[in-house]
Design a protein around this motif. Structure first.
Motif, PDB file in Angstrom:
ATOM      1  N   GLU A   1       0.842  -1.199   0.000  1.00  0.00           N
ATOM      2  CA  GLU A   1       0.000   0.000   0.000  1.00  0.00           C
ATOM      3  C   GLU A   1       0.878   1.251   0.000  1.00  0.00           C
ATOM      4  N   ARG A   2       0.525   2.243  -0.835  1.00  0.00           N
ATOM      5  CA  ARG A   2       1.225   3.535  -0.829  1.00  0.00           C
ATOM      6  C   ARG A   2       1.018   4.197   0.524  1.00  0.00           C
ATOM      7  N   THR A   3       2.042   4.914   0.980  1.00  0.00           N
ATOM      8  CA  THR A   3       1.948   5.643   2.240  1.00  0.00           C
ATOM      9  C   THR A   3       2.679   6.974   2.085  1.00  0.00           C
ATOM     10  N   ASN A   4       3.078   7.581   3.157  1.00  0.00           N
ATOM     11  CA  ASN A   4       3.729   8.892   3.114  1.00  0.00           C
ATOM     12  C   ASN A   4       5.075   8.825   2.390  1.00  0.00           C
ATOM     13  N   PRO A   5       5.563   9.963   1.900  1.00  0.00           N
ATOM     14  CA  PRO A   5       6.828   9.974   1.148  1.00  0.00           C
ATOM     15  C   PRO A   5       8.042   9.488   1.945  1.00  0.00           C
ATOM     16  N   ALA A   6       8.002   9.612   3.258  1.00  0.00           N
ATOM     17  CA  ALA A   6       9.130   9.182   4.078  1.00  0.00           C
ATOM     18  C   ALA A   6       9.319   7.671   4.045  1.00  0.00           C
ATOM     19  N   GLU A   7       8.250   6.914   3.796  1.00  0.00           N
ATOM     20  CA  GLU A   7       8.333   5.459   3.743  1.00  0.00           C
ATOM     21  C   GLU A   7       7.973   4.904   2.368  1.00  0.00           C
ATOM     22  N   MET A   8       7.276   5.641   1.566  1.00  0.00           N
ATOM     23  CA  MET A   8       6.792   5.279   0.230  1.00  0.00           C
ATOM     24  C   MET A   8       5.706   4.210   0.256  1.00  0.00           C
TER      25      MET A   8
END
Length: 186
Positions: free
Chosen positions: A63-70
């Motif tokens: 699953e896509r998440t925040n840019p810090a974790e991608m």
């Protein structure tokens, strides 16, 4: 009555160190999975002389998440792609076969693995990257890496970059990463 219930207090106390050791080990393993620095997927600006880079294509069902974790450890709705470039510190300052994780974000390219580029791409962009890159490899060899159990997204990315770099193999690096939260109990 079970044997455990018929033991004397002295017999119970002699068995507790084993329980304590097992419990301590389980806690250490659980915490070790959480001990990594978060945010290493955020690209750093600039590089340092003597570093190497690994440019890879990533395919994932995470699953896509925040840019810090991608990408998270959860299952996404469909196959997703990313183009990621990892900078690897000079061989003189690193242990071959190991990932030199930053102690804090942003990492130092002179001593740590760092992300230089982390772009989510669509299927057409992924195919274009693949066709463009495979033409640059003498024997047009591709290395597909699928991580094992208990790996966070950044673990898989940095480990694969380390494998590609340390092997020196002239390949097109493709990482497939499946949903895993990086914890035995998750």
């Amino acid at each position: 009555m079970s044997k455990a219930c018929t033991r004397s207090p002295a017999e119970h106390s002699r068995s507790l160190p084993h329980l304590g050791l097992g419990l301590s080990l389980a806690i250490a393993i659980s915490l070790g999975a959480c001990a990594g620095v978060r945010g290493v997927m955020v690209p750093v600006s600039g590089s340092v002389p003597g570093t190497s880079t690994v440019d890879m294509l990533v395919a994932t069902t995470r699953e896509r998440t925040n840019p810090a974790e991608m990408f998270s450890g959860d299952r996404g709705p469909a196959l997703a792609f990313a183009n990621i470039t990892v900078s690897i510190p000079p061989d003189q300052v690193r242990q071959v076969g190991e990932v030199q994780w930053p102690r804090q974000v942003p990492g130092n390219p002179a001593t740590d693995f760092v992300t230089l580029k982390a772009d989510v791409v669509d299927r057409d962009q992924a195919l274009a990257w693949f066709h463009r890159t495979v033409r640059t490899i003498p024997k047009r060899q591709v290395l597909v890496f699928i991580h094992g159990f208990n790996n966070r997204f950044e673990d898989a990315v940095y480990r694969f970059a380390q494998i590609v770099h340390d092997s020196g193999a002239p390949v097109v690096p493709i990482l497939f990463t499946w949903p895993s939260r990086g914890s035995v109990l998750a």
